[in-house]
Motif scaffolding. Structure first.
Motif, PDB file in Angstrom:
ATOM      1  N   ARG B  81       0.789  -1.233  -0.077  1.00  0.00           N
ATOM      2  CA  ARG B  81      -0.199   0.060   0.044  1.00  0.00           C
ATOM      3  C   ARG B  81       1.047   0.903   0.068  1.00  0.00           C
ATOM      4  NH1 ARG B  81      -3.843  -0.630   4.822  1.00  0.00           N
ATOM      5  NH2 ARG B  81      -4.341   1.660   4.040  1.00  0.00           N
ATOM      6  N   ASN B  82       2.008   1.120   0.532  1.00  0.00           N
ATOM      7  CA  ASN B  82       3.128   2.376   0.717  1.00  0.00           C
ATOM      8  C   ASN B  82       3.751   2.334  -0.776  1.00  0.00           C
ATOM      9  OD1 ASN B  82       2.696   1.814   4.302  1.00  0.00           O
ATOM     10  ND2 ASN B  82       2.989   3.968   3.429  1.00  0.00           N
ATOM     11  N   ILE B  83       3.295   1.640  -1.388  1.00  0.00           N
ATOM     12  CA  ILE B  83       4.398   1.021  -2.760  1.00  0.00           C
ATOM     13  C   ILE B  83       2.977   2.380  -3.555  1.00  0.00           C
ATOM     14  CG2 ILE B  83       5.080   0.136  -4.961  1.00  0.00           C
ATOM     15  CD1 ILE B  83       6.834  -1.770  -2.781  1.00  0.00           C
ATOM     16  N   VAL B  84       1.524   1.886  -3.414  1.00  0.00           N
ATOM     17  CA  VAL B  84       0.986   2.467  -4.060  1.00  0.00           C
ATOM     18  C   VAL B  84       0.985   4.437  -4.098  1.00  0.00           C
ATOM     19  CG1 VAL B  84      -1.333   2.816  -5.028  1.00  0.00           C
ATOM     20  CG2 VAL B  84      -0.171   0.278  -4.386  1.00  0.00           C
ATOM     21  N   ASN B  85       1.163   4.278  -2.428  1.00  0.00           N
ATOM     22  CA  ASN B  85       1.028   5.748  -1.881  1.00  0.00           C
ATOM     23  C   ASN B  85       2.140   6.635  -2.704  1.00  0.00           C
ATOM     24  OD1 ASN B  85      -1.020   6.386  -0.483  1.00  0.00           O
ATOM     25  ND2 ASN B  85       0.574   5.792   1.613  1.00  0.00           N
ATOM     26  N   HIS B  86       3.421   5.875  -2.961  1.00  0.00           N
ATOM     27  CA  HIS B  86       4.849   6.445  -3.296  1.00  0.00           C
ATOM     28  C   HIS B  86       4.734   6.627  -5.132  1.00  0.00           C
ATOM     29  CE1 HIS B  86       7.719   6.078   0.116  1.00  0.00           C
ATOM     30  NE2 HIS B  86       8.311   6.061  -0.559  1.00  0.00           N
ATOM     31  N   GLU B 259      -9.373   4.812   2.428  1.00  0.00           N
ATOM     32  CA  GLU B 259      -8.085   3.892   2.879  1.00  0.00           C
ATOM     33  C   GLU B 259      -7.051   4.031   1.862  1.00  0.00           C
ATOM     34  OE1 GLU B 259      -8.988  -0.191   5.400  1.00  0.00           O
ATOM     35  OE2 GLU B 259     -10.080   0.450   3.295  1.00  0.00           O
ATOM     36  N   ALA B 260      -6.042   4.715   2.239  1.00  0.00           N
ATOM     37  CA  ALA B 260      -4.701   5.132   1.384  1.00  0.00           C
ATOM     38  C   ALA B 260      -4.062   3.809   0.829  1.00  0.00           C
ATOM     39  CB  ALA B 260      -3.471   6.357   2.544  1.00  0.00           C
ATOM     40  N   GLY B 261      -2.980   4.080   0.198  1.00  0.00           N
ATOM     41  CA  GLY B 261      -2.877   3.174  -0.867  1.00  0.00           C
ATOM     42  C   GLY B 261      -3.559   1.734  -1.821  1.00  0.00           C
TER      43      GLY B 261
END
Lengths: 53, 283
Positions: B81-86, B259-261
């Protein structure tokens, strides 16, 4: 931001938002008075105040 | 060696051999028992250092920020999910990444190795949301009845009780900034706390400065936090720093259904304007 502020225990009246056009003098006076009154009712703040001795 | 570790090593070493990527990010054994550290393998031989166990608490998305190489990255649910954010925040492009997805059954609390971390207990995205290859079968996601019970408990308090709760929460903070450094969202070239002209916040152990740091750091994560728990796992003083970001996650869900990411094609709610955005806070 107001929500997190309130979540940490600040009274929600201390942070208020309004949208006032420069043509809306009456609204400005009303909002300012309202904000001043609600904050005055709460009294001086003791949270998030940095004390420097 | 368990099969998952074996599989991760095989996948990592094969993509390094084929030249699909320049390096693979994963976890290697830490310097203390039951700890792990992020590890970057650049040769197929180095891939043999990778491990996978319940101590892999750090978020590897933290280390891909702004890199130029082609990177293989081992991603559990929250890392992905944080990779998606990035990707959404243009910190790396999807083409640069080869994601080895690992369905995660939760990581353990560093102080109670027989317990899962709090954030893993309420996790509803154990499976990676994007991946190029999976190291194991996808697992069933759990359904949580009351995902934000802890936040609601604080919301129900009186303002003064809330304030003393947070005062108490932060009283042990030594401002080592481990929470910030472990956080994949905190990638500003210069953090507001390190800035000296203007100096936004005092740099000492003053109680108000500590509170300001935590308050603002949390707010920078609004609508972006995936509750990966890296901040808490990194904290040497065992401060429940997620108490702040949890509230923001709850608000993002309640106010924007966000919801993030989860989706590379959507912009985060604080980054866009929608005429339907809630505006009842404006008089």
């Amino acid at each position: 931001m107001a929500n997190l502020f309130e979540h940490m225990g600040m009274e929600k009246e201390r942070l208020q938002f309004s949208w006032i056009s420069s043509a809306e003098a009456g609204k400005f006076v009303n909002v300012a008075t309202e904000v001043a009154n609600s904050v005055e009712a709460l009294g001086p703040i003791d949270k998030f105040v940095k004390k420097i001795d | 060696m368990d099969s998952l570790t074996q599989k991760i090593r095989e996948l990592a070493s094969s993509i390094l051999k084929e030249g699909t990527v320049d390096m693979v990010m994963g976890f290697a054994e830490g310097t203390l028992p039951m700890t792990s550290k992020p590890y970057m393998a650049r040769t197929p031989e180095q891939a043999d250092k990778f491990i996978w166990d319940s101590s892999c608490t750090m978020n590897l998305a933290n280390y891909i920020t702004g890199r130029k190489e082609k990177i293989g990255v081992i991603a559990k649910g929250c890392d992905s999910r944080n990779i998606v954010n990035h990707i959404v925040e243009n910190k790396i492009s999807r083409d640069q990444l080869y994601i080895i997805g690992v369905p995660c059954s939760g990581m353990t609390d560093k102080n109670r190795p027989d317990h899962l971390r709090d954030n893993c207990l309420t996790c509803t995205h154990k499976n990676p949301v994007i991946y190029d290859v999976l190291a194991a079968e996808l697992i069933e996601e759990q359904k949580i009845e009351a995902p934000f019970a802890d936040v609601k408990a604080i919301e129900a308090m009186e303002p003064n009780a809330k304030w003393s709760y947070f005062q108490d929460l932060l009283k042990n903070c030594i401002r080592c900034y481990a929470c910030r450094n472990a956080c994949p969202l905190c990638y500003c070239p210069k953090c507001f706390v390190d800035e000296s002209g203007p100096q936004w916040v005092g740099k000492g152990q003053n109680e108000t400065d500590i509170q300001t740091f935590h308050f603002l750091r949390a707010f920078h994560c609004a609508g972006r936090c995936t509750d990966c728990g890296a901040c808490e796992s990194a904290c040497p003083m065992d401060i429940h720093v997620r108490a702040f970001t949890r509230k923001l996650n709850k608000d993002a869900l309640d106010l924007f259904g966000w919801e993030a990411g989860l989706d590379m094609t959507k912009r985060p709610p604080l980054d866009t304007f929608n005429p339907d955005d809630p505006d009842d806070f404006i008089k």
